[in-house]
Design a protein around this motif. Structure first.
Motif, short mmCIF file in Angstrom:
data_model
loop_
_atom_site.label_atom_id
_atom_site.label_comp_id
_atom_site.label_asym_id
_atom_site.label_seq_id
_atom_site.Cartn_x
_atom_site.Cartn_y
_atom_site.Cartn_z
N ILE A 154 48.34 41.79 46.49
CA ILE A 154 49.29 42.18 45.43
C ILE A 154 48.67 41.94 44.05
CG2 ILE A 154 51.54 41.64 44.40
CD1 ILE A 154 52.47 40.87 47.28
N MET A 155 47.98 40.83 43.91
CA MET A 155 47.34 40.51 42.64
C MET A 155 46.26 41.54 42.30
SD MET A 155 48.52 37.43 41.49
CE MET A 155 47.35 36.18 41.05
N VAL A 187 47.96 47.50 54.47
CA VAL A 187 48.12 46.05 54.70
C VAL A 187 49.56 45.76 55.08
CG1 VAL A 187 48.08 43.78 53.61
CG2 VAL A 187 46.29 45.44 53.12
N ASN A 222 55.77 31.71 39.13
CA ASN A 222 55.21 32.86 39.84
C ASN A 222 55.03 34.06 38.91
OD1 ASN A 222 54.90 32.58 43.02
ND2 ASN A 222 56.51 31.20 42.31
N PHE A 248 44.46 28.99 46.15
CA PHE A 248 45.92 28.89 46.27
C PHE A 248 46.28 27.48 46.68
CE2 PHE A 248 45.78 33.22 45.69
CZ PHE A 248 47.03 33.81 45.73
N HIS A 249 47.52 27.14 46.47
CA HIS A 249 47.96 25.81 46.86
C HIS A 249 48.04 25.69 48.37
CE1 HIS A 249 48.77 24.69 42.83
NE2 HIS A 249 49.43 25.81 42.66
N TYR A 299 52.03 33.28 37.00
CA TYR A 299 50.86 33.40 37.88
C TYR A 299 50.45 34.86 38.05
CZ TYR A 299 47.84 32.72 41.91
OH TYR A 299 46.77 32.72 42.74
N ARG A 300 51.44 35.72 38.24
CA ARG A 300 51.12 37.15 38.41
C ARG A 300 50.62 37.76 37.10
NH1 ARG A 300 55.78 36.91 41.90
NH2 ARG A 300 57.09 37.32 40.10
N GLU A 312 48.09 38.00 51.50
CA GLU A 312 49.16 38.90 51.04
C GLU A 312 49.24 38.92 49.52
OE1 GLU A 312 51.29 41.66 51.90
OE2 GLU A 312 51.68 40.36 53.62
N ASN A 313 49.32 37.70 48.97
CA ASN A 313 49.45 37.59 47.51
C ASN A 313 48.19 38.09 46.81
OD1 ASN A 313 51.94 36.57 47.89
ND2 ASN A 313 51.47 34.48 47.24
N GLN A 354 47.44 49.16 49.90
CA GLN A 354 48.49 48.16 50.06
C GLN A 354 49.40 48.51 51.24
OE1 GLN A 354 48.49 45.50 48.47
NE2 GLN A 354 50.40 44.69 49.28
#
Lengths: 185, 221
Positions: free
Chosen positions: A125-126, A185, A35, A106-107, A38-39, A121-122, A182
């Motif tokens: 953030i990304m 959200v 993770n 995404f998975h 990934y970020r 959500e992710n 953000q």
């Protein structure tokens, strides 16, 4: 402390040739490393490559781990170095388009609905993290996502604590406007 | 008052974590109250803390965790391996030879199978050995006889060759001698004939002279 002892035991066994101990050690931290990667890379494929590079380096340097600190910190120092190298080499790659990374798939998870929620959500953030430069993103990552102290981050990145604090302040300044979205959200 | 953001830069995280002393806390709060930039940094830091907590961990795709292999297992104490190997070999031999260990009044007794079995085995082994030796001896005799026969034949052939050659040489010598003698005799004969012919010629001349002289004498008369 218990975790530390357990890490050291696994490391000792892995160094002795125990495959299962090595796999246990990898599995314990691979989610965190993946993770983090990934970020930092915004891309599943790059995150996977980077994570494997990190673990390869961890494996090769395992005999040099003296056990005088937390294994996690030691491993994240390797991860930070590898990430810097990786981003630098990717930056030189003319085929890399930074704008494309956020559209990465995404998975799949248990349900399409939760997939979408987590994705959304992710993804937000990304998008926030993508506004930061690599060195600002690194300090934000290690401070807010990995919860390391400035001293630990300094050991991992080789950057002075005062410089890290300045970078973090600058990063927070750059988030101006993005964090408001953000918060909604 | 112009803010250099240093107080907030240095202590913002500790302020959020509640780790500052009251005095320092007051300084940070004063700085944030006076500087909108510091205040914004603080608000963004709080928001970022909450944002980070909302991150949903991505599951790690399946990957080969031992692709680059784990170092070979270090050798455990070698004496243990050797001891276990020796013990296994011993056990196998004891089973094969039917080792029977028993204790009696006379003490510990170790027997290799029953006596009848041992005798039978010895007898069988001896018979096999004898047969084997006989076969070997026969084969050796046959081989020796063959060898001798071959040698004899070779010797005979060689001797015949040599005898024939000597005979041929002798005959050649005799023939050559005879021929030489014949040539010599012929030459001698030729020489004698020549001498005889010359004598005859001389005699004829002499006779002719005598006849002529006689004729002259008669004419004178």
């Amino acid at each position: 402390m218990f975790q530390l002892r357990k890490d050291e035991k696994l490391i000792e066994k892995a160094l002795g040739g125990s495959q299962s101990s090595w796999v246990s050690l990898v599995k314990r931290y691979e989610g965190l490393v993946y993770n983090y990667c990934y970020r930092m890379t915004f891309n599943n494929s790059d995150a996977m490559d980077l994570m494997q590079e990190v673990y390869l380096a961890v494996y090769r340097n395992l005999p040099a781990y003296r056990g005088d600190g937390k294994f996690k910190s030691w491993m994240m120092r390797i991860a930070a170095n590898k990430t810097t190298d990786f981003l630098r080499s990717r930056g030189r790659n003319p085929l890399h388009q930074a704008g494309d990374v956020l559209d990465d798939e995404f998975h799949t998870h248990d349900s399409p609905h939760s997939d979408y929620e987590e994705y959304a959500e992710n993804k937000q953030i990304m998008k926030v993290l993508a506004t930061l430069s690599e060195e600002h993103r690194m300090v934000v990552e290690l401070k807010f996502f990995q919860h390391f102290t400035f001293e630990e981050i300094s050991q991992q990145t080789g950057v002075a604590v005062s410089t890290l604090k300045t970078r973090l302040y600058a990063a927070l300044q750059k988030l101006k406007g993005h964090m408001e979205v953000q918060n909604v959200v | 008052m112009l803010c250099d953001h240093q107080v907030v830069t240095d202590h913002l995280i500790d302020y959020i974590d509640g780790k500052l002393s009251p005095v320092m806390r007051k300084q940070v709060e004063d700085a944030m109250a006076e500087c909108p930039s510091c205040k914004e940094a603080y608000l963004n830091a709080v928001a970022l803390t909450q944002t980070a907590a909302r991150w949903q961990d991505q599951p790690v795709p399946e990957w080969h965790r031992t692709e680059y292999a784990v170092r070979p297992r270090q050798q455990t104490s070698s004496w243990l391996n050797w001891t276990s190997l020796a013990a296994s070999a011993m056990a196998i031999l004891m089973v094969v030879f039917q080792v029977n260990i028993s204790t009696s009044e006379n003490g510990l007794q170790i027997a290799f199978g029953s006596q009848a079995n041992v005798d039978a085995i010895v007898e069988r082994k001896l018979a096999e050995y004898k047969q084997q030796q006989d076969t070997l001896l026969d084969a050796r005799f046959v081989a020796a006889a063959d060898k001798q026969d071959t040698a004899r034949k070779l010797m005979m052939a060689d001797m015949l060759d040599k005898t024939r050659e000597e005979r041929r040489d002798d005959l050649n010598f005799i023939v050559t001698g005879i021929q030489t003698q014949r040539f010599e005799d012929q030459a001698k004969l030729d020489k004698e004939l020549l001498s005889l012919a010359q004598n005859q010629i001389e005699n004829n001349q002499y006779i002719s002279q005598l006849i002529q002289s006689a004729n002259y004498s008669e004419g004178d008369k």
